[in-house]
Design an enzyme around this catalytic site. Structure first.
Site, PDB file in Angstrom:
ATOM      1  N   SER A   1       0.882  -1.309  -0.318  1.00  0.00           N
ATOM      2  CA  SER A   1       0.159   0.221  -0.278  1.00  0.00           C
ATOM      3  C   SER A   1       1.141   1.419  -0.078  1.00  0.00           C
ATOM      4  O   SER A   1       1.209   1.429  -0.801  1.00  0.00           O
ATOM      5  CB  SER A   1      -0.906   0.265   1.129  1.00  0.00           C
ATOM      6  OG  SER A   1      -1.964   0.784   0.912  1.00  0.00           O
TER       7      SER A   1
ATOM      8  N   ASP B   1     -10.213  -5.739  -3.136  1.00  0.00           N
ATOM      9  CA  ASP B   1      -9.794  -4.375  -2.101  1.00  0.00           C
ATOM     10  C   ASP B   1     -10.233  -3.360  -1.874  1.00  0.00           C
ATOM     11  O   ASP B   1     -10.271  -2.901  -3.602  1.00  0.00           O
ATOM     12  CB  ASP B   1      -8.154  -4.443  -2.777  1.00  0.00           C
ATOM     13  CG  ASP B   1      -7.337  -3.606  -1.954  1.00  0.00           C
ATOM     14  OD1 ASP B   1      -7.635  -2.533  -1.611  1.00  0.00           O
ATOM     15  OD2 ASP B   1      -5.751  -3.148  -1.485  1.00  0.00           O
TER      16      ASP B   1
ATOM     17  N   HIS C   1      -7.307  -6.180   0.760  1.00  0.00           N
ATOM     18  CA  HIS C   1      -5.796  -5.344   1.420  1.00  0.00           C
ATOM     19  C   HIS C   1      -4.957  -6.107   2.462  1.00  0.00           C
ATOM     20  O   HIS C   1      -4.284  -4.846   3.090  1.00  0.00           O
ATOM     21  CB  HIS C   1      -6.514  -3.752   1.723  1.00  0.00           C
ATOM     22  CG  HIS C   1      -5.729  -3.060   1.376  1.00  0.00           C
ATOM     23  ND1 HIS C   1      -5.034  -2.511  -0.114  1.00  0.00           N
ATOM     24  CD2 HIS C   1      -4.862  -2.068   2.085  1.00  0.00           C
ATOM     25  CE1 HIS C   1      -4.004  -1.751   0.207  1.00  0.00           C
ATOM     26  NE2 HIS C   1      -4.033  -1.160   1.558  1.00  0.00           N
TER      27      HIS C   1
END
Ligand code: GSH
Length: 304
Positions: A155, A232, A266
């Site tokens: 991320s 996600d 995620h």
């Protein structure tokens, strides 16, 4: 540096350290995994004693501990003889106004840039901290081979890994990312952070945006691997923009191994499923003479 904790794990050790950082202007904490055979090393080492290493950069809200506790990376790192280096995601406790107000700015959200704007510029120097101060320290004190160093992240940390590899191909020989923020200049998270840390000049932003860097000619180690879950929420919300990375890599002739994984979100459950495959991917490229069969790690566990 001060040793805070040691835990034996898969015949190696997880260790947690702190040190006083001149660039971050505070005490910084980090973790390392040392595979079997290098726990007791310190000081001068013969080049052959040094191990390949993977630098891991974590995402928003993380400390070094999220990866240590939740990625389940030690088994593969132990088998492959690879060191894992896990720094924190920002300075802490600088008493900057608003430092702890939001999860996506300030503490836990350094975005791996060198801030130029007040009040952040005194301390929020994460790009230079990682690439200069932190790596110099660990290479001095631990058996890390800087000639066999890869970078990966998740991320915000995936963004960090991409820009570090693109800007410092002299340091990083391999790069991969899980659900990276591919184009921070064009998403809410990146725009908020870059405005605060870098001001309003878009030319400054381009220096820390993987897609802009590639458009400007940066090539990094030449190959990139990206793992992305199709469930996600942040993909859906437009924070990650892998389609922009795919387009610029295609235009630039950079080989992008993009794996879209059905049903994965995620979280660190996604990361722990595919981390061994990423380790294998790095070790194949790092070509350390003492590494075992890294391609088996890559193909055996990556495709689960
Ligand atoms: N909904 C999250 C957004 C932040 C987030 O998802 N952070 C990711 C990286 S962008 C993470 O790794 N969180 C820590 C964890 O899952 O252990 C929150 O507000 O805490």
């Amino acid at each position: 540096m001060k040793l805070l904790e040691t835990n034996r794990c898969f015949e190696g050790v997880w260790q947690r350290y702190s040190h006083v950082s001149a660039l971050c202007q505070c005490e910084m904490t980090f973790s390392v995994y040392l595979p079997p055979g290098c726990e007791s090393h310190s000081g001068a080492m013969a080049p052959g004693d040094r191990k390949p290493a993977l630098l891991w950069l974590s995402g928003l809200t993380c400390t070094d501990q999220n990866f240590v506790q939740k990625a389940h990376a030690a088994a593969a790192a132990s088998a492959a003889g690879c060191i894992l280096l896990v720094p924190d995601t920002s300075p802490r406790g600088l008493n900057i106004d608003g430092e702890d107000e939001r999860y996506d700015l300030g503490s836990g959200a350094g975005f791996y840039v060198d801030a130029t704007e007040s009040p952040w510029r005194d301390g929020y120097q994460m790009f230079s901290y990682i690439t200069e101060e932190f790596l110099t320290l660990v290479a001095e004190q631990l058996p890390v081979s800087l000639e066999h160093l890869g970078v990966a992240g998740h991320s915000m940390g995936g963004h960090g890994a991409l820009i570090m590899a693109l800007k410092r191909p002299d340091l990083f020989r391999s790069v991969s990312a899980f659900a990276p923020i591919c184009e921070p200049s064009k998403c809410d998270w990146g725009q908020r952070a870059f405005s605060a840390y870098l001001g309003s000049d878009q030319a400054e932003w381009a220096e820390y945006d993987a897609c802009s860097l590639i458009r400007q000619g940066a090539r990094g180690p030449g190959r990139i691997r990206v793992e992305q879950g199709d469930a996600d929420d942040f993909l859906e919300a437009g924070q990650l923009r892998p389609e922009s990375l795919q387009a610029v890599c295609e235009d630039a002739g950079i080989e992008l191994e993009y794996q879209l994984r059905e049903g994965y979100d995620h979280s660190y459950f996604f990361i722990q499923t595919f981390i061994a495959g990423h380790l294998g991917y790095h070790l194949v490229q790092l070509k350390h003479p003492a590494t075992g069969d890294a391609s088996a790690l890559q193909t055996g566990l990556a495709s689960r």
